[in-house]
Design a protein around this motif. Structure first.
Motif, PDB file in Angstrom:
ATOM      1  N   ALA A   1       6.876   1.942 -10.502  1.00  0.00           N
ATOM      2  CA  ALA A   1       6.487   0.790 -11.385  1.00  0.00           C
ATOM      3  C   ALA A   1       7.006   0.828 -12.736  1.00  0.00           C
ATOM      4  CB  ALA A   1       4.817   0.960 -11.725  1.00  0.00           C
ATOM      5  N   ALA A   2       7.529   1.953 -13.287  1.00  0.00           N
ATOM      6  CA  ALA A   2       8.589   1.744 -14.204  1.00  0.00           C
ATOM      7  C   ALA A   2      10.064   0.959 -14.025  1.00  0.00           C
ATOM      8  CB  ALA A   2       8.865   3.291 -14.625  1.00  0.00           C
TER       9      ALA A   2
ATOM     10  N   VAL B   1      -0.055  13.444  -6.443  1.00  0.00           N
ATOM     11  CA  VAL B   1       1.152  13.407  -6.544  1.00  0.00           C
ATOM     12  C   VAL B   1       1.782  11.970  -5.966  1.00  0.00           C
ATOM     13  CG1 VAL B   1       3.236  13.872  -4.746  1.00  0.00           C
ATOM     14  CG2 VAL B   1       1.341  15.826  -5.405  1.00  0.00           C
ATOM     15  N   ALA B   2       1.085  11.176  -5.395  1.00  0.00           N
ATOM     16  CA  ALA B   2       1.340   9.682  -5.128  1.00  0.00           C
ATOM     17  C   ALA B   2       1.290   8.906  -6.357  1.00  0.00           C
ATOM     18  CB  ALA B   2       0.418   9.179  -3.964  1.00  0.00           C
ATOM     19  N   ALA B   3       0.316   9.137  -7.210  1.00  0.00           N
ATOM     20  CA  ALA B   3       0.074   8.385  -8.403  1.00  0.00           C
ATOM     21  C   ALA B   3       1.339   8.658  -9.423  1.00  0.00           C
ATOM     22  CB  ALA B   3      -1.190   8.953  -9.398  1.00  0.00           C
ATOM     23  N   ASP B   4       1.852   9.783  -9.574  1.00  0.00           N
ATOM     24  CA  ASP B   4       2.842  10.173 -10.330  1.00  0.00           C
ATOM     25  C   ASP B   4       4.198   9.386  -9.735  1.00  0.00           C
ATOM     26  OD1 ASP B   4       4.484  11.766 -12.273  1.00  0.00           O
ATOM     27  OD2 ASP B   4       5.512  12.362 -10.358  1.00  0.00           O
ATOM     28  N   LEU B   5       4.353   9.361  -8.406  1.00  0.00           N
ATOM     29  CA  LEU B   5       5.583   8.532  -7.649  1.00  0.00           C
ATOM     30  C   LEU B   5       5.549   7.052  -8.016  1.00  0.00           C
ATOM     31  CD1 LEU B   5       5.859  10.827  -4.610  1.00  0.00           C
ATOM     32  CD2 LEU B   5       7.448  10.701  -6.494  1.00  0.00           C
TER      33      LEU B   5
ATOM     34  N   SER C   1       0.855  -1.402  -0.050  1.00  0.00           N
ATOM     35  CA  SER C   1       0.071   0.069  -0.074  1.00  0.00           C
ATOM     36  C   SER C   1       0.917   1.273   0.166  1.00  0.00           C
ATOM     37  CB  SER C   1      -1.063   0.055   1.270  1.00  0.00           C
ATOM     38  OG  SER C   1      -1.868  -0.848   1.296  1.00  0.00           O
ATOM     39  N   PHE C   2       0.713   1.988  -0.777  1.00  0.00           N
ATOM     40  CA  PHE C   2       1.289   3.471  -0.718  1.00  0.00           C
ATOM     41  C   PHE C   2       0.185   4.504  -0.114  1.00  0.00           C
ATOM     42  CE2 PHE C   2       3.780   1.340  -3.863  1.00  0.00           C
ATOM     43  CZ  PHE C   2       5.012   1.875  -3.780  1.00  0.00           C
ATOM     44  N   ALA C   3       0.350   4.750   0.918  1.00  0.00           N
ATOM     45  CA  ALA C   3      -0.573   5.547   1.954  1.00  0.00           C
ATOM     46  C   ALA C   3      -0.446   7.001   1.545  1.00  0.00           C
ATOM     47  CB  ALA C   3      -0.351   5.023   3.254  1.00  0.00           C
ATOM     48  N   VAL C   4      -1.583   7.857   1.448  1.00  0.00           N
ATOM     49  CA  VAL C   4      -1.518   9.204   1.328  1.00  0.00           C
ATOM     50  C   VAL C   4      -2.237   9.663   2.528  1.00  0.00           C
ATOM     51  CG1 VAL C   4      -2.053  11.171  -0.367  1.00  0.00           C
ATOM     52  CG2 VAL C   4      -1.627   8.829  -1.198  1.00  0.00           C
TER      53      VAL C   4
ATOM     54  N   ASN D   1      -7.088  -0.098 -14.712  1.00  0.00           N
ATOM     55  CA  ASN D   1      -7.677   0.901 -14.478  1.00  0.00           C
ATOM     56  C   ASN D   1      -7.630   1.153 -13.032  1.00  0.00           C
ATOM     57  OD1 ASN D   1      -8.676   0.804 -17.080  1.00  0.00           O
ATOM     58  ND2 ASN D   1      -9.842  -1.043 -16.729  1.00  0.00           N
ATOM     59  N   PRO D   2      -6.794   1.679 -12.088  1.00  0.00           N
ATOM     60  CA  PRO D   2      -6.896   1.773 -10.592  1.00  0.00           C
ATOM     61  C   PRO D   2      -7.581   3.236 -10.324  1.00  0.00           C
ATOM     62  CG  PRO D   2      -4.680   2.824 -11.616  1.00  0.00           C
ATOM     63  CD  PRO D   2      -5.433   1.872 -12.918  1.00  0.00           C
ATOM     64  N   TRP D   3      -8.476   3.049  -9.287  1.00  0.00           N
ATOM     65  CA  TRP D   3      -9.217   3.983  -8.830  1.00  0.00           C
ATOM     66  C   TRP D   3      -8.542   5.475  -8.902  1.00  0.00           C
ATOM     67  CZ3 TRP D   3      -8.267   7.479  -4.931  1.00  0.00           C
ATOM     68  CH2 TRP D   3      -7.405   6.898  -4.058  1.00  0.00           C
ATOM     69  N   TRP D   4      -7.426   5.658  -8.756  1.00  0.00           N
ATOM     70  CA  TRP D   4      -6.717   6.665  -8.733  1.00  0.00           C
ATOM     71  C   TRP D   4      -6.699   7.724  -9.894  1.00  0.00           C
ATOM     72  CZ3 TRP D   4      -4.213   2.341  -6.879  1.00  0.00           C
ATOM     73  CH2 TRP D   4      -3.189   2.025  -7.609  1.00  0.00           C
ATOM     74  N   ARG D   5      -6.930   7.039 -10.917  1.00  0.00           N
ATOM     75  CA  ARG D   5      -6.926   7.443 -12.437  1.00  0.00           C
ATOM     76  C   ARG D   5      -8.416   7.872 -12.777  1.00  0.00           C
ATOM     77  NH1 ARG D   5      -2.555   3.262 -15.028  1.00  0.00           N
ATOM     78  NH2 ARG D   5      -0.766   4.309 -13.977  1.00  0.00           N
ATOM     79  N   ALA D   6      -9.334   7.838 -11.936  1.00  0.00           N
ATOM     80  CA  ALA D   6     -10.768   8.079 -12.279  1.00  0.00           C
ATOM     81  C   ALA D   6     -10.847   9.701 -12.714  1.00  0.00           C
ATOM     82  CB  ALA D   6     -11.475   7.508 -11.239  1.00  0.00           C
TER      83      ALA D   6
END
Length: 465
Positions: free
Chosen positions: A372-373, A363-367, A320-323, A382-387
């Protein structure tokens, strides 16, 4: 109270209560009333290393939405069951608390409580206190996350408890040999023989007559009836939920009791990784602290940890990447009703909180994309944070960081909603104090455990014996 040794009853053997007891044990007859068990000293291994505990070690609070609100029902309180996160807050957290509670006022107690293994020689740290602070060796996912943060332009922060620190660096954590080092492990051993501990004992109310606290009505372990334990001074250190409950049960009718509840909301961005890589540092690895829009007061925390460690229903390979929203404006409340205690956390009630947490997720999604790269984690499809409706998504997914504060907050005499004065004395009741997270007039932009311990240490200086 000259001529006799004052009797002090502290209700709650948690982060603040044990620090208070440690500070006054040599000048008062101290009894600590604790509803949970006493695991003994030295602290048993499971209290140092486990992350999932039986229900018997939790007070069983639930929010009005049915969400579990974990609070440690054991000597050491929540410091015996938490993740030992040791960010203590910045000058801009404490200065607004006002006279007697500014950064300059609180720093001596913060320093007295700690032994910082890496930075103990710095003037803003301590090197001889009972709570050992350290930074653990990062794991592979922490290294990848740190590299992503640096590549994105975030500065290095080798000591998150240095004045003004923001950026990416190792978690400060209160641990010894990687084991949880809260007040059960760090303070209680030195209290044995100096105080009386009544564990597995239920405090029902403070007995108040003629405007003065006279003692505590309680039921001891194995007993069916109640008795009154007399006291010259009663201190409630039962936490942001337990203290207002006891004030209400005791007939303390102040408008601020149970109000002004604050908590840090957070959301999780979950990815998959090799379980062996997660196991190298499942918790307390790397932490990013940033100010949205470059404003350090608008703080966000972002960090990775093992989801399975806290919830065994989650996949072993889930990270989990917590925000976390660390400067929330929204406030909730605690009310005692005929049906029970109703706790409304008030998460994201203010529009600015919804916007800020959504921005923190961006910010977290970019990181996470950068991590992941490297191939070390895999992002789900289709992660929820790209909605597109990200603010609605964070409202639906926000959880509690388990940092409740403010339900018996301190303030000036002309503040009708203040429950305690600047010496932590309950308004209108002589001989009654509060010393725990409930007195915080505003939540710190940090994990609240170290600040709560500080309140206990400050209370030892403020108590009138």
């Amino acid at each position: 109270m000259s001529g006799k040794t004052p009797k002090v009853v502290i209700v709650g053997a948690g982060s603040a209560g044990l620090m208070l007891a440690d500070g006054i044990a040599d000048r008062a007859d101290v009894t600590i009333v604790e509803g949970g068990i006493d695991p003994g000293s030295p602290a048993p291994r499971q209290m140092l290393y486990d992350y999932i505990f039986p229900a018997s070690l939790d007070w069983g609070y639930r929010s009005t939405k049915g969400v579990p609100l974990l609070r440690g029902k054991v000597v050491g309180g929540s410091s015996s069951v938490n993740s030992s996160a040791g960010v203590r807050g910045q000058q801009w957290d404490f200065d607004p608390w006002g006279e007697g509670w500014t950064w300059a006022d609180c720093l001596p107690a913060l320093r007295a409580n700690e032994t910082d293994l890496q930075f103990g020689d710095a003037d803003h740290h301590g090197d001889s206190g009972p709570i050992v602070m350290t930074r653990l060796k990062p794991g592979p996912i922490d290294d990848a996350f740190t590299a992503a943060c640096l590549a994105a332009g975030h500065p290095e922060a080798p000591d998150h408890n240095a004045p003004g620190a923001l950026g990416i660096g190792p978690w400060p954590t209160n641990r010894v040999d990687e084991g949880r080092w809260g007040t059960l492990a760090g303070v209680m051993p030195g209290l044995r023989g100096r105080v009386t501990l009544l564990a597995e004992t239920t405090a029902h109310r403070v007995v108040i007559t003629d405007g003065r606290a006279r003692g505590v009505e309680l039921t001891e372990a194995g007993e069916s009836g109640t008795r009154v334990l007399p006291a010259d001074v009663v201190v409630l250190s039962a936490g942001a939920f337990g203290t207002p409950e006891l004030l209400i049960a005791s007939g303390v009718d102040l408008p601020g009791v149970g109000e002004h509840l604050q908590d840090h909301p957070w959301v999780m961005l979950n990815a998959l990784a090799d379980p062996d890589l997660i196991a190298e540092r499942p918790v307390s690895g790397s932490l990013l602290r940033l100010g949205l829009g470059g404003d350090p007061h608008e703080e966000i925390q972002i960090f990775p940890f093992s989801a399975h460690l806290y919830d065994m229903s989650r996949p072993v390979g889930e990270v989990s990447f917590a925000v976390g929203l660390m400067a929330p404006r929204s406030r909730g409340s605690l009310r005692v009703t005929p049906e029970g205690t109703a706790i409304d956390l008030g998460h994201l009630a203010e529009e600015i909180d919804r916007r800020s947490l959504a921005e923190g997720v961006r910010v977290a999604a970019d990181l996470l994309d950068r991590v992941a790269a490297t191939g070390i984690v895999t992002i789900p499809d289709n992660p929820w944070w790209r909605a597109d409706d990200l603010e609605q998504q964070v409202v639906a997914r926000a959880e509690t960081y388990n940092h409740p504060v403010g339900t018996a907050r301190l303030g000036d005499d002309d503040d009708p909603t203040a429950v305690v004065d600047r010496r932590l004395r309950v308004r209108g009741v002589d001989g009654l104090m509060v010393a725990d997270a409930s007195v915080m007039p505003a939540i710190t932009r940090a994990n609240t455990n170290l600040a709560t311990m500080m309140i206990g240490r400050r209370a030892a200086d403020l108590i009138e014996l």
